[in-house]
Design an enzyme around this catalytic site. Structure first.
Site, PDB file in Angstrom:
ATOM      1  N   PHE B 237      74.262  36.553  42.691  1.00  0.00           N
ATOM      2  CA  PHE B 237      74.020  36.099  44.076  1.00  0.00           C
ATOM      3  C   PHE B 237      75.248  36.186  44.963  1.00  0.00           C
ATOM      4  O   PHE B 237      75.383  35.444  45.920  1.00  0.00           O
ATOM      5  CB  PHE B 237      73.475  34.659  44.078  1.00  0.00           C
ATOM      6  CG  PHE B 237      72.398  34.420  43.064  1.00  0.00           C
ATOM      7  CD1 PHE B 237      71.178  35.066  43.180  1.00  0.00           C
ATOM      8  CD2 PHE B 237      72.602  33.588  41.976  1.00  0.00           C
ATOM      9  CE1 PHE B 237      70.187  34.873  42.242  1.00  0.00           C
ATOM     10  CE2 PHE B 237      71.606  33.392  41.030  1.00  0.00           C
ATOM     11  CZ  PHE B 237      70.398  34.034  41.173  1.00  0.00           C
ATOM     12  N   THR B 464      67.922  42.130  40.041  1.00  0.00           N
ATOM     13  CA  THR B 464      67.115  42.469  41.201  1.00  0.00           C
ATOM     14  C   THR B 464      66.064  43.521  40.885  1.00  0.00           C
ATOM     15  O   THR B 464      65.074  43.634  41.601  1.00  0.00           O
ATOM     16  CB  THR B 464      68.038  42.999  42.309  1.00  0.00           C
ATOM     17  OG1 THR B 464      68.954  43.917  41.699  1.00  0.00           O
ATOM     18  CG2 THR B 464      68.831  41.872  42.921  1.00  0.00           C
ATOM     19  N   ILE B 624      58.730  49.179  50.750  1.00  0.00           N
ATOM     20  CA  ILE B 624      59.014  48.334  49.590  1.00  0.00           C
ATOM     21  C   ILE B 624      58.847  49.210  48.351  1.00  0.00           C
ATOM     22  O   ILE B 624      57.747  49.658  48.036  1.00  0.00           O
ATOM     23  CB  ILE B 624      58.058  47.130  49.539  1.00  0.00           C
ATOM     24  CG1 ILE B 624      58.075  46.365  50.878  1.00  0.00           C
ATOM     25  CG2 ILE B 624      58.432  46.210  48.375  1.00  0.00           C
ATOM     26  CD1 ILE B 624      59.442  45.944  51.374  1.00  0.00           C
ATOM     27  N   THR B 629      58.669  43.550  41.841  1.00  0.00           N
ATOM     28  CA  THR B 629      60.031  43.001  41.828  1.00  0.00           C
ATOM     29  C   THR B 629      60.423  42.553  43.238  1.00  0.00           C
ATOM     30  O   THR B 629      61.161  41.589  43.408  1.00  0.00           O
ATOM     31  CB  THR B 629      61.050  44.039  41.308  1.00  0.00           C
ATOM     32  OG1 THR B 629      60.958  45.225  42.092  1.00  0.00           O
ATOM     33  CG2 THR B 629      60.786  44.379  39.862  1.00  0.00           C
ATOM     34  N   GLN B 633      61.763  38.910  44.376  1.00  0.00           N
ATOM     35  CA  GLN B 633      63.003  38.654  45.126  1.00  0.00           C
ATOM     36  C   GLN B 633      62.751  37.704  46.283  1.00  0.00           C
ATOM     37  O   GLN B 633      63.535  36.790  46.531  1.00  0.00           O
ATOM     38  CB  GLN B 633      63.537  39.977  45.693  1.00  0.00           C
ATOM     39  CG  GLN B 633      64.286  40.776  44.685  1.00  0.00           C
ATOM     40  CD  GLN B 633      65.534  41.382  45.310  1.00  0.00           C
ATOM     41  OE1 GLN B 633      66.001  40.945  46.343  1.00  0.00           O
ATOM     42  NE2 GLN B 633      66.094  42.374  44.673  1.00  0.00           N
ATOM     43  N   LYS B 696      64.973  49.740  53.222  1.00  0.00           N
ATOM     44  CA  LYS B 696      65.953  48.883  53.906  1.00  0.00           C
ATOM     45  C   LYS B 696      66.624  47.849  52.990  1.00  0.00           C
ATOM     46  O   LYS B 696      67.677  47.330  53.332  1.00  0.00           O
ATOM     47  CB  LYS B 696      65.261  48.139  55.042  1.00  0.00           C
ATOM     48  CG  LYS B 696      64.937  49.012  56.248  1.00  0.00           C
ATOM     49  CD  LYS B 696      64.361  48.146  57.360  1.00  0.00           C
ATOM     50  CE  LYS B 696      64.334  48.872  58.692  1.00  0.00           C
ATOM     51  NZ  LYS B 696      63.755  47.989  59.730  1.00  0.00           N
ATOM     52  N   GLU B 700      68.698  39.983  50.586  1.00  0.00           N
ATOM     53  CA  GLU B 700      69.086  38.809  51.361  1.00  0.00           C
ATOM     54  C   GLU B 700      67.968  38.255  52.249  1.00  0.00           C
ATOM     55  O   GLU B 700      67.899  37.048  52.471  1.00  0.00           O
ATOM     56  CB  GLU B 700      70.292  39.097  52.273  1.00  0.00           C
ATOM     57  CG  GLU B 700      71.211  40.225  51.861  1.00  0.00           C
ATOM     58  CD  GLU B 700      72.092  39.941  50.672  1.00  0.00           C
ATOM     59  OE1 GLU B 700      72.659  38.846  50.588  1.00  0.00           O
ATOM     60  OE2 GLU B 700      72.218  40.831  49.811  1.00  0.00           O
TER      61      GLU B 700
END
Lengths: 338, 734
Positions: B237, B464, B624, B629, B633, B696, B700
Site C-alpha cells: 500500500f 493487486t 477494466i 481483481t 481492489q 487507466k 488508488e
C-alpha cells in the site's frame, strides 16, 4: 522476550509446589495474554508452569443447583455449553462479546480472570507505569487516557480490567475457587479483582502460590431478562469503552432481583449493591434505570480524554436494562443495538 | 482478440497463494541462515552516548551485534541513499550510520544469532545510554512553524477577493490523522550469501530494481553482485515503495558476517517506517446562490521529518473537479522529530479530497442544494490548471449510475429526517479522483514452438493482480489459452520496471507486454507467409493476427497456419522479444480516473455507535482489464475508506514522542462486522487516446472519496459535522 524455564505440572498440588519453589514463575494455560506480554518484555517470568493438561475442564452441576466450571474450560466451550446457553445466557453473551473466535478457543476461564490491562503505557516498557514498574509513576494520568478508568481509580493508576466474561460473572454473583499452599478457599468474584489503591501492580487478591481451580455460578441464572451490551470503537474485536451486564427478575413490570455490572470503567468489574437495591421493588422504567445508573456511576471522575465514558455508561446502563426488561438481549452476532 | 482482457479471470497465482506454495521474502531458506533482531531507539531526538553490547554478545547463539560503531562501511553521500522514490529535498535516513537519534523507534543495533528467539532475547540485553535533546512531535502545537513547499498548481484569478465577495461562503479545517499501512505481511528480508561477495536478496518491496540500485550504491557493490527478488508481497500500500530498514540491515549483516541473514520486523517495529502524515486541511469555498463556484482555496499543513521534505498533492484536486474562476492552493510542512512520512494508498488525494468533499457537502447544505446537484453545477470538463480537456471523463455517468444503484432519489434532504427503528439513517456522497499515470516498463516474451509463452518483467505484484493481468494481455495478444502463459515478475534481473505504485503498473506493464507480443506477431507472420503454398501468401503483415494458437488472416480466419508450423518453417525453437512500452506523447490532455461514492450509515445516536450499512462506488477508470481483481481492489479500498472515516489513527504521546498504539489490537482497522454491503460499478469509459488498450489503473481511486461520503452520511444522519477524523463515538456524543 526473556529466557525462561518450562515445567509441566502433573496435578494442582504440583503446580502449587512449583509456584512456591520459584517466585518468578507464572502459570500458563491458553497463554493468549501472557505470551503477548512476554513478547513485549512486560512479563518476564523465570519459569512457565504449564497447567494446560490438568484435569480442570469439567462443567458440573452443584448440589444447590448451580454450576462449577473448571478453570481450564476454554472460553468458547463455555459460551456454547448447553447448560450455560440455557441457564446463564448472560455469561455466554459476555464471553462471545470478547476477543475473536481463535482467542476464545485458546483462552481458559481462569486465564480470562487473570488477563491484564490494555493500558498502552503498561505495554510500553520505555514509559513510566506503576502497574508494570511500581514507583515509576502513571503515564496515563496526564497522558492518553481515553480508554481509562472513571471509577475506583487511585493516584497511582487509572487502568481498566479488559475482561468481558468477568463483568457477567460479577453480575451473576460467581465465586472463585482457589487452591494454595495453605489449602482451598473460595472468594466472591467481586472480591477477586482489586482496586489499584497504592499497589496497582497487584491486579487480584490471588495470593502467592495460589491457583484458580474453578468458577462457581449460583443457581439463579437470570435466563429470561438479561443483556450484555458492549460499546467499543469498532463493531467487533475491540476492548470495551464501556460494557454493561444487566440481569433482572421481573414480575409483570415490577423488578424483583436486579444485577448490574460495568466493564471498561474500572480496575475491576464495577458493581454497586446500592444501585441494585434501588431497582428492587420499582417499575422497570427508563427513569428508574437512569437513577440506578446514577448510583452505579456515583463518584465517577474524568481525566482529560475519558469524560465521555461517564455519560456513555449512564446511557448504556439504561439501554441494557431496557433490553433485559423486554427480553430482547443484545445479539453479539448482529451489531445493530436493540 | 479479447478472450481474457476485460473478463473476471481468476488469479493465476491464486492457487499458490491459498495453498502456501507462494513464497514470501521471509520464507526463503539458505544454508546456515542467521537471524537478526532490530534494537530500536526509545527517545525521539538526541545521540547515543554509550551502546553496550557485551551482555548480548555473551548470550549463547549470538554471532554478532552490529551498531554504528561496529559495522561494514556504508556510503557517506546523501545521493547514494536516495532511492527512486526518495523526496527531492533532504537527507535520507541511514540505519546504523552514526550516533544521532532522529526519531523514536529508529533502528540502532542489529543482534544476529543462530535463531530468531535468541536474537530477540539478546536484543533485550543491549544497553543504551542517550544524551537526550529537546524534541517536538506535535503538529498542532508546532503549526506556526509550517513552511510552504512548491506546488504544481498556480493560483488562478484572485481567490481571496472572490471569497470576500462570495454570496455563500464555507470555510473550515479538516484534520486527517497519521495512519500506518499495516500490511498483513511483516517487512522481511532474507539476504543469501553466495560465497563470493555477492548476494541474492529476497525482500518485501514494491520495486526490486529500486532496492537493487539502492543496495549497490549504499554498499558500493557492482550491479551483478546483488540481485533482488520479491515474487509475492502480502500487501504494501505504499509502505514498500522505498527500501526499508530491514533490507539495509540484513544486507549489512550478510556482508559483515559473510553468511546468509534474515531480518523480519515485528508489527510494532513497522510503526518506525513511513506513514500517512497527519494533515490539517483548510478549505474555503465561495459560491453564487445558483451553486456555481467563484473561489476555491485549499491549504494543507502536513507533518514531515526533520531530515526529508515529504509532500504530495493534497490541495490541487478541485482543479480537476470543480469549475471556479479563482483558486489558490498551498501546501505547508512542519518538520518534526519523526520518521519520514511515505506514500499510502492515494497519497494526498485520500486526505485532500476528503476535506474538499466534506466542504462541498457543507456548501450544499448552505445552498440548500442536493449534494449531487451541486457537483453537477460545478462540473468541470477541463483540468483547469492547464486548461486541458480529458482523454476521457465519465464522472457524470458515475454520479448517475451510483445514485441510481444507491436509490439516492429517495433521500430526504434534511439531516435527522431518516430513521430505521432506534437508528438514525444518513446518506452521504462524495467524488473521487486520481491520476492515470504510465511509466516506462519493459517486458520480455519467450514463445516456444509448443505454443507456450513465458512473460517476464521486474514489476512487482503487491497483491493487486499484476501476474494475472500480464497473463491476460499476453494470452490475448498471442492468441493462446491463458494456461499456456507463465509469468515471472519481481526479479531485478528481469526487464526494467519502476516501483509498483501510483496506479501506473496495469497500463505500463500491459503495454510492454503488448509491444513484445506485437514483435512476435510480426515475426510469426513473416515465417507463415514464407511457407511453401502458405495460406497467408499475399496477406499484408498488419492484416495477420494470432488466434487460437495459429497465425491467421484477420478477415478470413480459415486462412491460417499453426504457430508450431510457422516456427518450424522459420527454423526457430523459440522467439524471444523484449520491448519497452511506448505511449504517444500527448501534452494536450489531462488523464484522470474518477468515482462517485455513496454511503449509508445507521447511527445509534444515544450511544454514538455508527454502522456503515451500504457503500456504492461507481468508478470510471478506462478499460477494466480484469473485472474480478478490479472489483476486489475497489472493495478493499472501500473497506480502507471505512477505516479512514471511523477507525484509523496513529496516536502519539508527545511527552515521549512515541507512538502508543503500535499494534493492530489498538490501532483499529475495520473488521468483518464493520463491513456490510459494498457495490462496485465500473462505468464504461472508452478511451482510445490515453493508450492502446484504454487502461487507466485502479490502485488508488477506490479509496478516494469514501471517508468523505461516510462523514457526510454521518452529518445527514445526526446533524453533527465531525471534521476531525476518525469519527469515533466520543466525538458524536460531545
Amino acid at each position: 522476550m526473556n529466557n525462561f524455564q518450562y515445567s509441566r505440572a502433573s496435578d494442582v498440588a504440583d503446580a502449587i509446589r512449583l509456584l512456591a519453589a520459584d517466585p518468578g514463575a507464572k502459570l500458563i494455560a491458553g497463554g493468549t495474554n501472557l505470551i503477548d506480554l512476554m513478547k513485549e518484555n512486560v512479563e518476564r517470568p523465570s519459569r512457565l508452569i504449564d497447567i494446560s493438561r490438568l484435569p480442570l475442564r469439567e462443567v458440573e452441576e452443584t448440589p444447590d443447583g448451580g454450576l462449577r466450571i473448571g478453570a481450564l474450560v476454554p472460553n468458547s466451550d463455555l459460551a456454547y455449553h448447553p447448560l450455560i446457553e440455557q441457564r446463564y445466557p448472560l455469561l455466554a453473551s459476555a464471553i462471545l462479546a470478547g476477543a475473536s473466535a481463535q482467542l476464545r478457543n485458546m483462552a481458559s476461564v481462569g486465564g480470562n480472570l487473570m488477563q491484564r490491562t490494555r493500558c498502552s503505557y503498561f505495554y510500553d516498557t520505555t514509559t513510566p507505569c506503576n502497574k508494570r514498574s511500581p514507583g515509576t509513576g502513571c503515564s496515563a494520568m496526564d497522558g492518553l487516557n481515553r480508554n481509562h478508568a472513571i471509577l475506583g481509580t487511585s493516584n497511582s493508576c487509572i487502568a481498566t480490567n479488559p475482561s468481558d466474561m468477568s463483568v457477567a460473572l460479577a453480575a451473576l454473583g460467581a465465586l472463585v475457587h482457589i487452591a494454595g499452599p495453605s489449602g482451598l478457599r473460595t472468594i466472591a468474584l467481586t472480591d477477586f479483582h482489586r482496586l489499584p489503591e497504592d499497589k496497582p501492580h497487584l491486579d487480584t487478591n490471588l495470593g502467592s502460590g495460589e491457583i484458580i481451580t474453578a468458577i462457581e455460578l449460583p443457581p439463579h441464572g437470570f435466563a429470561r431478562n438479561y443483556s450484555y451490551l458492549k460499546i467499543r470503537d469498532r463493531l467487533s474485536y475491540a476492548f470495551a469503552l464501556v460494557s454493561v451486564a444487566a440481569a433482572l427478575e421481573l414480575e409483570g413490570n415490577a423488578i424483583g432481583e436486579a444485577r448490574l455490572a460495568l466493564g471498561g470503567v474500572a480496575h475491576k468489574p464495577w458493581r454497586s449493591l446500592g444501585a441494585e437495591a434501588a431497582l428492587r421493588g420499582q417499575a422497570a422504567t427508563p427513569d428508574h434505570f437512569g437513577r440506578a445508573a446514577d448510583l452505579l456511576l456515583q463518584g465517577a471522575t474524568a481525566r482529560s480524554h475519558n469524560g465521555f465514558k461517564i455519560e456513555l455508561a449512564r446511557r448504556a446502563v439504561v439501554r441494557t436494562l431496557m433490553q433485559a426488561t423486554s427480553a430482547t438481549p443484545q445479539s453479539q452476532a448482529h451489531k445493530k443495538i436493540a | 482478440m479479447n478472450a481474457y482482457v476485460g473478463t473476471p479471470t481468476s488469479r493465476i497465482d491464486g492457487r499458490a497463494k491459498v495453498t502456501g506454495a507462494a513464497k514470501y521474502a521471509g520464507e526463503f531458506a539458505a544454508d546456515g541462515l542467521l537471524h537478526g533482531f532490530v534494537v530500536e531507539a526509545t527517545i525521539a531526538r538526541g545521540r547515543i552516548a554509550r551502546l553496550d553490547t557485551s551482555e548480548a554478545l555473551k548470550v549463547k547463539g549470538v554471532i554478532d551485534v552490529l551498531t554504528h560503531e561496529h559495522r561494514p562501511p556504508l556510503a557517506d553521500k546523501d545521493e547514494a541513499w536516495k532511492d527512486e522514490v526518495a523526496p527531492e529535498k533532504g537527507s535520507p535516513f541511514r540505519p546504523l550510520y552514526d550516533d544521532r537519534i532522529k526519531f523514536n523507534g529508529q533502528p540502532i543495533a542489529l543482534v544476529v544469532a543462530e535463531d530468531w528467539e535468541t536474537a530477540r532475547f539478546a536484543a533485550t540485553r543491549v544497553r543504551v545510554e542517550y544524551e537526550q535533546e529537546a524534541f517536538a512531535t506535535d503538529l498542532e502545537s508546532e503549526r506556526g512553524k509550517a513552511a510552504e513547499v512548491d506546488q504544481p498548481h498556480k493560483p488562478r484569478g484572485d481567490a481571496a477577493a472572490a471569497l470576500t465577495h462570495a454570496a455563500i461562503r464555507h470555510e473550515a479545517d479538516y484534520v486527517l490523522p497519521s495512519e500506518h499501512h499495516n500490511p498483513m505481511e511483516l517487512y522481511a528480508t532474507t539476504a543469501v550469501w553466495d560465497g563470493n561477495g555477492g548476494l541474492t536478496v529476497y525482500d518485501k518491496t514494491q520495486g526490486v530494481q529500486n532496492v537493487q540500485k539502492f543496495l549497490c550504491s549504499v554498499f558500493g557493490k557492482k550491479p551483478d553482485e546483488i540481485r533482488v527478488i520479491s515474487p509475492y508481497v502480502g500487501g504494501a500500500f505504499g509502505s514498500g515503495l522505498r527500501p526499508q530498514h530491514q533490507v539495509v540491515l540484513a544486507t549489512l549483516a550478510a556482508l559483515a558476517l559473510k553468511r546468509s541473514v534474515r531480518v523480519v520486523l515485528t508489527r510494532q517495529q513497522m510503526y518506525g517506517l513511513g506513514f500517512r502524515p497527519l494533515t490539517i486541511e483548510r478549505v474555503a469555498l465561495g459560491a453564487k446562490p445558483d451553486g456555481t463556484l467563484d473561489a476555491v482555496t485549499h491549504e494543507a499543513i502536513a507533518v514531515t521529518s526533520r531530515f526529508e521534505d515529504f509532500s504530495r498533492n493534497d490541495t490541487g484536486w478541485a482543479e480537476q473537479l470543480y469549475k471556479s474562476p479563482n483558486s489558490r492552493y498551498s501546501h505547508k510542512l512542519v518538520r518534526l522529530d519523526v520518521s519520514t512520512p511515505s506514500d499510502m494508498r492515494a497519497p494526498g488525494a485520500a486526505t485532500g479530497v476528503c476535506a474538499l468533499e466534506c466542504a462541498m457537502d457543507e456548501l450544499a447544505v448552505a445552498l440548500k442544494l442536493d449534494p449531487v446537484e451541486l457537483r453537477l453545477r460545478c462540473y468541470s470538463d477541463r483540468d483547469q490548471s492547464e486548461g486541458l480537456p480529458y482523454t476521457s471523463k465519465q464522472l457524470r455517468e458515475c454520479y448517475a449510475r451510483g445514485a441510481e444503484a444507491f436509490g439516492w432519489s429517495r433521500r430526504s434532504p434534511a439531516p435527522r429526517s431518516m430513521r430505521d427503528g432506534k437508528e438514525l439513517v444518513g446518506w452521504g456522497m462524495a467524488t473521487g479522483v486520481w491520476e492515470a499515470l504510465q511509466m516506462p516498463v519493459a517486458a520480455r516474451i519467450v514463445l516456444t514452438a509448443n505454443g507456450h509463452a513465458e512473460v517476464s518483467c521486474a514489476a512487482s505484484d503487491i497483491g493487486t493482480g499484476t501476474y494475472t493481468i500480464v497473463a491476460q494481455v499476453a494470452a490475448d495478444a498471442l492468441g493462446l489459452p491463458i494456461e499456456n502463459i507463465s509469468v515471472r515478475l519481481a526479479d531485478s534481473s528481469l526487464p526494467q520496471a519502476p516501483v509498483e505504485g501510483g496506479s501506473w503498473m496495469a497500463a505500463s506493464s500491459a503495454h510492454a507486454v503488448l509491444g513484445a507480443a506485437e514483435e512476435i506477431r510480426r515475426e510469426l507472420a513473416r515465417y507463415a507467409k514464407a511457407m511453401p503454398a502458405s495460406p497467408l501468401a499475399g496477406v499484408d503483415v498488419p492484416d495477420i493476427i494470432l488466434l487460437d494458437g495459429a497465425v491467421a488472416k484477420a478477415a478470413d480466419r480459415s486462412r491460417s497456419v499453426s504457430i508450431a508450423d510457422a516456427m518450424r518453417h522459420g527454423q526457430v525453437e523459440r522467439i524471444e522479444k523484449e520491448k519497452l512500452n511506448e505511449f504517444p506523447e500527448d501534452k494536450s490532455h489531462a488523464r484522470n480516473t474518477h468515482s462517485a461514492v455513496f454511503a449509508e450509515v445507521k447511527v445509534d445516536e444515544e450511544l454514538g455507535v455508527i454502522r456503515v450499512t451500504r457503500v456504492v462506488s461507481a468508478v470510471a477508470a478506462g478499460r477494466i482489464l480484469n473485472t474480478k481483481t478490479g472489483r476486489s481492489q475497489i472493495m478493499g479500498s472501500v473497506v480502507w475508506g471505512i477505516g479512514m472515516a471511523l477507525h484509523e489513527e496513529t496516536v502519539t504521546d508527545h511527552r515521549f514522542g512515541r507512538i502508543m498504539n503500535a499494534n493492530i489490537a489498538e490501532y483499529h482497522i475495520p473488521v468483518n462486522a464493520d463491513v456490510r454491503d459494498i457495490d462496485v460499478i465500473f462505468v464504461d469509459e472508452p478511451d482510445d487516446r490515453i493508450n492502446q488498450l484504454g487502461i487507466k489503473g485502479l490502485g488508488e481511486i477506490g479509496i478516494v472519496g469514501v471517508p468523505a461520503a461516510i462523514a457526510n452520511a454521518v452529518y445527514h444522519a445526526t446533524g453533527k459535522r465531525i471534521r476531525r477524523f476518525p469519527i469515533t463515538l466520543d466525538k458524536l456524543l460531545e
